[in-house]
Design an enzyme around this catalytic site. Structure first.
Site, PDB file in Angstrom:
ATOM      1  CG  PHE A 170     -12.142 -58.604  23.391  1.00 13.31           C
ATOM      2  CD1 PHE A 170     -11.827 -59.408  24.488  1.00 13.31           C
ATOM      3  CD2 PHE A 170     -13.154 -57.674  23.529  1.00 13.31           C
ATOM      4  CE1 PHE A 170     -12.522 -59.280  25.683  1.00 13.31           C
ATOM      5  CE2 PHE A 170     -13.851 -57.533  24.718  1.00 13.31           C
ATOM      6  CZ  PHE A 170     -13.535 -58.346  25.804  1.00 13.31           C
ATOM      7  NE  ARG A 171      -4.142 -60.862  21.044  1.00 16.75           N
ATOM      8  CZ  ARG A 171      -2.841 -60.623  21.060  1.00 16.75           C
ATOM      9  NH1 ARG A 171      -2.268 -60.003  20.070  1.00 16.75           N
ATOM     10  NH2 ARG A 171      -2.107 -61.005  22.076  1.00 16.75           N
TER      11      ARG A 171
END
Ligand SMILES: Cc1cc2nc3c(=O)[nH]c(=O)nc-3n(C[C@H](O)[C@H](O)[C@H](O)COP(=O)(O)O)c2cc1C
Length: 194
Positions: A170-171
């Site tokens: 999710f970065r």
């Protein structure tokens, strides 16, 4: 009491939270060891960036041949483009990217020579001359160890900054940077936004 004391690992190593590391060399050693187990090939491959006389950057791959508190060593021909560029501007940047681990390490610093042999990147006078030289070397050193050819040298990048980057889902990537003002000065750590 046992005379073999258990090895004391730092808590960041056992907890798996590398962002808690307090100096870069040990963390680098752990990441390189892990990459050596997980990378399909060339875990020591790194991109070396230098600058030419016009300040134009130049980058290429080289292999790491040693890393410790003194710095990061690779070998090349002093007469190669990179050798000449480092002779004129002894500063460089290195980047490791281990795809298998989604990790990057980048560092910048001053470069010093570690003394020690190809006329790489210099135009070959002729293919025949090259093959003759190889045959002569092979005959001369048929027994025993082949010495390093003249013109090869080790170069050590003595880092003033090292950054560690780990991809997370999710970065939410983790990134920490160590900086110091000079060799031997204490490292300052910052946690960076990805
Ligand atoms: C994986 C890999 C590792 C390499 N390792 C080295 C090395 O350790 N030393 C070296 O001089 N060239 C190495 N090379 C070749 C360099 O990338 C480069 O092509 C060559 O050194 C000439 O660069 P220059 O003209 O900028 O000096 C390697 C290339 C690859 C793809």
């Amino acid at each position: 009491m046992s005379d073999t004391a258990p090895i004391q690992h730092p808590s960041w190593l056992t907890s798996g939270d590398f962002t808690a590391a307090d100096e870069p060399f040990r963390l680098f050693t752990v990441w390189l060891t892990e990459a050596t187990a997980s990378e399909p090939r060339d875990p020591t491959a790194m991109t070396l960036a230098t600058v030419d006389a016009d300040g134009l950057p130049n980058a290429r791959m080289v292999l790491l041949k040693g890393a410790d508190e003194r710095g990061f060593v690779f070998y090349t021909n002093m007469d190669s483009q990179k050798g000449r560029e480092l002779g004129a501007h002894p500063k460089a940047a290195l980047v490791f990217y281990w795809k298998s681990a989604n990790r990057q390490v980048r560092l910048r610093g001053n470069v010093e020579r570690v003394t020690w042999a190809s006329k790489q990147s210099a135009p070959l006078e002729s293919r025949l001359a090259f093959e003759k030289a190889v045959a002569l070397y092979a005959a001369k050193y048929a027994i025993g160890e082949v010495p390093r050819p003249p013109n090869w040298s080790g170069y050590r990048i003595v880092p003033l900054s090292i950054e560690f980057w780990q991809e997370r889902p999710f970065r939410l990537h983790d990134r920490i940077a160590f900086k110091r003002d000079a060799l031997g000065a204490p490292w300052n750590k910052t946690r960076l936004y990805p």
